[in-house]
Design a protein around this motif. Structure first.
Motif, PDB file in Angstrom:
ATOM      1  N   GLU A 177      -7.525   9.787 -17.768  1.00  0.00           N
ATOM      2  CA  GLU A 177      -6.946  10.946 -18.455  1.00  0.00           C
ATOM      3  C   GLU A 177      -6.883  10.759 -19.964  1.00  0.00           C
ATOM      4  OE1 GLU A 177      -3.205  12.146 -16.838  1.00  0.00           O
ATOM      5  OE2 GLU A 177      -4.040  12.447 -14.828  1.00  0.00           O
ATOM      6  N   HIS A 201     -10.442  10.951 -21.568  1.00  0.00           N
ATOM      7  CA  HIS A 201     -11.002  12.293 -21.370  1.00  0.00           C
ATOM      8  C   HIS A 201     -10.292  13.296 -22.281  1.00  0.00           C
ATOM      9  CE1 HIS A 201     -12.479  15.880 -19.308  1.00  0.00           C
ATOM     10  NE2 HIS A 201     -13.433  15.099 -18.843  1.00  0.00           N
ATOM     11  N   CYS A 247      -7.152  17.209 -19.831  1.00  0.00           N
ATOM     12  CA  CYS A 247      -7.245  16.251 -18.735  1.00  0.00           C
ATOM     13  C   CYS A 247      -8.338  16.701 -17.766  1.00  0.00           C
ATOM     14  CB  CYS A 247      -5.909  16.165 -17.990  1.00  0.00           C
ATOM     15  SG  CYS A 247      -4.626  15.379 -18.958  1.00  0.00           S
ATOM     16  N   PRO A 248      -9.027  15.771 -17.157  1.00  0.00           N
ATOM     17  CA  PRO A 248     -10.093  16.151 -16.232  1.00  0.00           C
ATOM     18  C   PRO A 248      -9.525  16.656 -14.914  1.00  0.00           C
ATOM     19  CG  PRO A 248      -9.858  13.779 -16.245  1.00  0.00           C
ATOM     20  CD  PRO A 248      -8.933  14.316 -17.305  1.00  0.00           C
ATOM     21  N   GLN A 249     -10.245  17.572 -14.303  1.00  0.00           N
ATOM     22  CA  GLN A 249      -9.875  18.028 -12.973  1.00  0.00           C
ATOM     23  C   GLN A 249     -10.234  16.939 -11.974  1.00  0.00           C
ATOM     24  OE1 GLN A 249     -12.039  21.648 -12.561  1.00  0.00           O
ATOM     25  NE2 GLN A 249     -10.658  22.804 -13.882  1.00  0.00           N
ATOM     26  N   ARG A 273     -13.959  16.584 -11.265  1.00  0.00           N
ATOM     27  CA  ARG A 273     -14.686  15.982 -12.391  1.00  0.00           C
ATOM     28  C   ARG A 273     -14.413  14.483 -12.462  1.00  0.00           C
ATOM     29  NH1 ARG A 273     -17.065  18.234 -17.073  1.00  0.00           N
ATOM     30  NH2 ARG A 273     -17.195  16.727 -18.763  1.00  0.00           N
ATOM     31  N   CYS A 274     -13.169  14.080 -12.208  1.00  0.00           N
ATOM     32  CA  CYS A 274     -12.835  12.653 -12.191  1.00  0.00           C
ATOM     33  C   CYS A 274     -13.652  11.929 -11.133  1.00  0.00           C
ATOM     34  CB  CYS A 274     -11.356  12.463 -11.886  1.00  0.00           C
ATOM     35  SG  CYS A 274     -10.358  12.176 -13.323  1.00  0.00           S
TER      36      CYS A 274
END
Length: 94
Positions: free
Chosen positions: A21, A24, A31-33, A36-37
Motif C-alpha cells: 500500500e 503504491h 491504495c491498490p485494489q 490489482r495487488c
C-alpha cells in the motif's frame, strides 16, 4: 543472459514493492485494489521464478544458481533504492 536475469529480478521486486500500500500510494496516489495487488504479486513471483532461466543458460548448473542469487540480491537493492529514494512524479495533486 546475465543482464536479462538482473532485469527480470529487478522487475520482480518492483512489482512486489508496488503491491504494498505505501509504495503504491506514493507512486499512483491511491491504495491498490485487492485484484490489482494479487496481479502485482503474481507478476512479481513469476518474474522471480523466470529470472533463474537466463542465469542457468549463461553459467550452467554449477554457477547459474550463484549468478541468480546475485541477480536477485542486486534486483532487490535496485528496486529498494528506486522505490524509496527516487521522487514520485507530481500527478497534479498537492
Amino acid at each position: 543472459m546475465s543482464i536479462l536475469s538482473l532485469l527480470l529480478a529487478s522487475a520482480a521486486f518492483f512489482l512486489l514493492g508496488l503491491a504494498t500500500e505505501a509504495h503504491h500510494r506514493r507512486r499512483f496516489g491511491a491504495c491498490p485494489q485487492a485484484a490489482r495487488c494479487k496481479m502485482l504479486r503474481t507478476g512479481g513471483w513469476l518474474s522471480l521464478v523466470v529470472s533463474v532461466t537466463p542465469a542457468l543458460l549463461a553459467q550452467g548448473w554449477i554457477f547459474g544458481p550463484i549468478l541468480w542469487a546475485g541477480a536477485i540480491m542486486a534486483g532487490a537493492g535496485i528496486a529498494f533504492l528506486a522505490l524509496n529514494f527516487v521522487p514520485a512524479r507530481a500527478n497534479g495533486r498537492s
